[in-house]
Design an enzyme around this catalytic site. Structure first.
Site, mmCIF file in Angstrom:
data_model
loop_
_atom_site.group_PDB
_atom_site.id
_atom_site.type_symbol
_atom_site.label_atom_id
_atom_site.label_comp_id
_atom_site.label_asym_id
_atom_site.label_seq_id
_atom_site.Cartn_x
_atom_site.Cartn_y
_atom_site.Cartn_z
ATOM 1 N N GLY A 12 -20.610 6.132 -75.573
ATOM 2 C CA GLY A 12 -20.475 4.684 -75.367
ATOM 3 C C GLY A 12 -21.365 3.840 -76.256
ATOM 4 O O GLY A 12 -21.609 2.677 -75.960
ATOM 5 N N LEU A 89 -9.931 9.117 -75.785
ATOM 6 C CA LEU A 89 -9.132 10.129 -76.484
ATOM 7 C C LEU A 89 -7.710 10.294 -75.971
ATOM 8 O O LEU A 89 -6.873 10.867 -76.663
ATOM 9 C CB LEU A 89 -9.849 11.489 -76.441
ATOM 10 N N ILE A 92 -2.359 6.293 -75.369
ATOM 11 C CA ILE A 92 -2.072 5.160 -74.478
ATOM 12 C C ILE A 92 -0.586 5.186 -74.121
ATOM 13 O O ILE A 92 0.272 5.184 -75.012
ATOM 14 C CB ILE A 92 -2.445 3.821 -75.168
ATOM 15 N N ASN A 106 -8.065 -0.224 -81.603
ATOM 16 C CA ASN A 106 -8.761 1.074 -81.613
ATOM 17 C C ASN A 106 -9.624 1.178 -82.858
ATOM 18 O O ASN A 106 -9.321 0.573 -83.879
ATOM 19 C CB ASN A 106 -7.715 2.209 -81.625
ATOM 20 N N HIS A 108 -11.052 4.075 -85.494
ATOM 21 C CA HIS A 108 -10.913 5.478 -85.898
ATOM 22 C C HIS A 108 -11.941 5.758 -86.996
ATOM 23 O O HIS A 108 -12.076 4.967 -87.928
ATOM 24 C CB HIS A 108 -9.487 5.729 -86.401
ATOM 25 N N GLU A 178 -19.641 1.630 -88.001
ATOM 26 C CA GLU A 178 -18.950 1.119 -86.811
ATOM 27 C C GLU A 178 -19.787 0.031 -86.136
ATOM 28 O O GLU A 178 -19.281 -1.036 -85.793
ATOM 29 C CB GLU A 178 -18.675 2.261 -85.824
HETATM 30 C C1 GRF Z 1 -16.602 6.682 -82.549
HETATM 31 O O1 GRF Z 1 -17.003 7.375 -83.697
HETATM 32 C C2 GRF Z 1 -15.211 6.145 -82.699
HETATM 33 O O2 GRF Z 1 -14.820 5.952 -84.021
HETATM 34 C C3 GRF Z 1 -14.342 7.224 -82.113
HETATM 35 O O3 GRF Z 1 -15.108 7.779 -81.084
HETATM 36 C C4 GRF Z 1 -16.498 7.593 -81.355
HETATM 37 C C5 GRF Z 1 -17.121 7.006 -80.118
HETATM 38 O O4 GRF Z 1 -18.504 7.090 -80.139
HETATM 39 N N1 GRF Z 1 -13.052 6.701 -81.737
HETATM 40 P P1 GRF Z 1 -19.347 6.320 -79.019
HETATM 41 O O5 GRF Z 1 -18.904 6.845 -77.670
HETATM 42 O O6 GRF Z 1 -19.074 4.870 -79.173
HETATM 43 O O7 GRF Z 1 -20.778 6.648 -79.303
#
Ligand code: GRF
Length: 200
Positions: A12, A89, A92, A106, A108, A178
């Site tokens: 998270g 994961l 949907i 989303n 990725h 991210e």
């Molecule tokens: C992230 O790297 C995202 O790109 C992928 O899942 C990961 C989630 O990481 N879909 P976190 O739970 O936010 O640390």
């Protein structure tokens, strides 16, 4: 409606960045708020994050989730307008996509359309990128449609792979990317809806 549900079933860390980012914004009637965390894994790190932030959690069950509209009522009652997938994961279900047309986003951890699709998540993605000898990877923020990692790409950012790069070092670079972009791009994505509404 500016109520957002974040679907997350892992650590998270992205959910936390999004929550903090939105909380740091000046409050007005139009400020988006994260009002629900949806999770399918009891014990996931995101549950602690939700608790600390005082955000309600909906723990979902696989069979009910895929059976169709079971949780839709819950989202409606809570006036959820948008869904952000951040480390979620399960695919949907079509019913949920129809209920939130163009309103599910989303992230990725690669440059789609490459290195996406069923089974391509977490470490597997970075291992595949490194094994293929790619010179770059990145993040893709995209609208969710009926196929895995397939909907309209809203934003991408890149990182270069360096000599000796491993799946682990790449994963950490991607996470930083991210954190830097996802919360801000969510804001930009929401704005496009509200501008459109004003123009209607
Ligand atoms: C992230 O790297 C995202 O790109 C992928 O899942 C990961 C989630 O990481 N879909 P976190 O739970 O936010 O640390």
């Amino acid at each position: 409606m500016r109520q957002i549900a974040i679907f997350s079933s892992g650590a998270g860390s992205n959910a936390k960045k999004i929550i903090d980012h939105l909380l740091s914004k000046e409050k007005s009637n139009s400020t988006p708020v994260v009002s629900l965390i949806v999770c399918n894994k009891p014990g996931a790190g995101v549950l602690d994050i939700a608790e600390k932030a005082g955000i309600p959690v909906l723990l979902i069950e696989k069979e009910k989730f895929f059976r169709g509209s079971h949780y839709l009522e819950e989202f409606k009652n809570r006036e959820i307008g948008f869904i952000i997938l951040a480390g979620f994961l399960w695919k949907i279900p079509d019913g949920l996509i129809r209920a939130f047309p163009e309103r599910i986003l989303n992230i990725h951890p690669a440059l789609l359309p490459d290195y996406g699709g069923k089974g391509m998540y977490g470490k597997t993605v970075h291992e595949a990128v490194v094994a293929a000898g790619e010179s770059q990877s990145g993040i893709s923020i995209h609208v969710v449609d009926e196929q895995y990692d397939h909907g309209r790409i809203f934003f991408q950012a890149r990182v270069l792979l360096e000599p000796g790069e491993t799946a682990e070092t790449l994963a950490s670079k991607i996470h930083q990317l991210e954190y830097r972009h996802f919360p801000e791009q969510i804001g930009r994505w929401l704005e496009t809806f509200f501008q459109q509404k004003q123009n209607d």
